[in-house]
Write an enzyme that holds these catalytic residues in place. Structure first.
Site: not given
Ligand code: NAD
Length: 329
Positions: A51, A77, A119-121, A150, A201, A220-221
């Protein structure tokens, strides 16, 4: 000498793909996450289940001067997780704690090159009300007004990594990912994102039936295939001159209804769309790619249809596995 990399969040979607790519490049890789990757064995040489909210764990996994550290771990998520408001405190507390710990542990170990996934967010909601003309040029992030906690946490952490870079002579690189998708991503359970949810789905529906879409489907995305996300990440990380923040996303903007059509084409099914209320996020979003093109001389170019063609069969195979299991029970 063999190069070494640490991937935080290596049990997640992007992290597990990044590990594979670094292994192909000959790195010795340590992965760390709360869990092992869900859908395939990790290819990391060393994988630590830990963790990262615990500072001691962060110091323990950063036990050497890695050549590259990728910080992707976050409590996150899709819209069903981020926009309901119910997870806001966890999202902010957990992800900020991880980022504070990791960047400081890197500094104390004198790690020189650190990547942070934003992130784009982070982009202001008021620039994304028009579905045809969303604004996501990098400099439009300020004055800040993200549409979710987020996004606020991501913006804080971007600044955190860049502040460490300035004050502690580290090289930090910051990308703003836009909707990444592909095989081996979360496809069910509430944290899945739109492309995987749509594939699920469609795979579950009988030909001629219907699927539910959140909202009117006219939002849109753009969606970026995982291989291009990893490619952009490495190009930015290894740039000698450019730190970001920079968008890593596709500029092929579609409506959610069009995304549904593309998935139906990949599946060879025709389904009716039933629009229902649901968490939505901003009205329009697309990746603005001028900065990445000019600074890295590269931008994503694969079509959404190609990515969906590779992703749909994987999600469909997971749906089939689940259906076979539930028949057995
Ligand atoms: P994901 O949720 O699959 O991966 C994130 C991982 O972090 C998970 O496996 C989770 O178990 C781990 N995690 C969470 N809390 C933890 C903790 N306390 N200790 C150790 N590990 C921990 O997400 P992803 O899609 O692989 O995204 C990776 C990164 O990219 C993230 O930071 C996310 O915010 C960023 N991001 C992703 C997207 C996307 O579309 N997937 C878009 C914008 C930004």
């Amino acid at each position: 000498m063999t190069k070494t990399a640490l991937v935080c969040g290596a049990g997640g979607f992007i992290g597990s793909h990044l590990v594979k790519r670094l292994k192909r490049e000959g790195f010795w890789v340590r992965g760390v996450d709360l869990k092992f990757p869900e859908f395939a064995e990790t290819e990391a040489d060393d994988f630590v289940v830990a963790d990262l909210r615990d500072n001691g764990n962060c110091k323990a996994v950063i036990d050497r001067r890695f050549d590259e550290v990728y910080q992707l771990a976050a409590d996150m998520g899709g819209a069903g997780f981020i926009f309901t408001g119910e997870n806001d405190a966890d999202i902010m507390h957990n992800s900020a704690t991880i980022n504070l710990n990791i960047v400081d542990a890197c500094h104390k170990r004198n790690v020189q090159r650190v990547f942070y996934s934003s992130s784009a967010c982070i982009y202001p909601e008021h620039n994304q009300l028009d579905p045809d003309k969303p604004v996501t040029a990098e400099e439009s992030a300020y004055p800040a007004n993200p549409d979710s906690e987020y996004g606020w946490e991501k913006l804080f952490s971007e600044r955190l990594f860049l502040a460490y870079a300035r004050n502690h002579n580290m090289t930090c690189r910051v990308a703003r990912y836009h909707n990444i998708f592909g095989p081996e991503g979360t496809w069910a359970g509430g944290r899945e994102k739109a492309p995987a949810a749509m594939c699920r789905k469609v795979a579950e529906a009988q030909d001629g039936g219907e699927i539910e879409i959140w909202g009117d489907g006219k939002q849109t995305r753009s969606f970026l295939y995982i291989d291009e996300c990893v490619e952009g990440t490495l190009r930015l990380m290894r740039s000698e001159t450019f730190a970001g923040p920079v968008n890593i996303g596709s500029d092929e903007m579609v409506t959610i209804n069009q995304l549904a059509e593309l998935v139906m084409q990949a599946a060879g099914k025709q389904l009716a769309l039933k629009h229902i209320p649901g968490p939505l996020g901003v009205r329009g979003r697309n990746s603005h790619n001028e900065l990445i093109r000019s600074k890295l001389n590269w931008a994503p170019s694969a079509s959404l249809a190609d990515g969906i063609a590779k992703t749909y069969p994987w999600v469909a195979s997971k749906v089939a596995e689940r259906q076979a299991k539930s028949k057995k029970n």
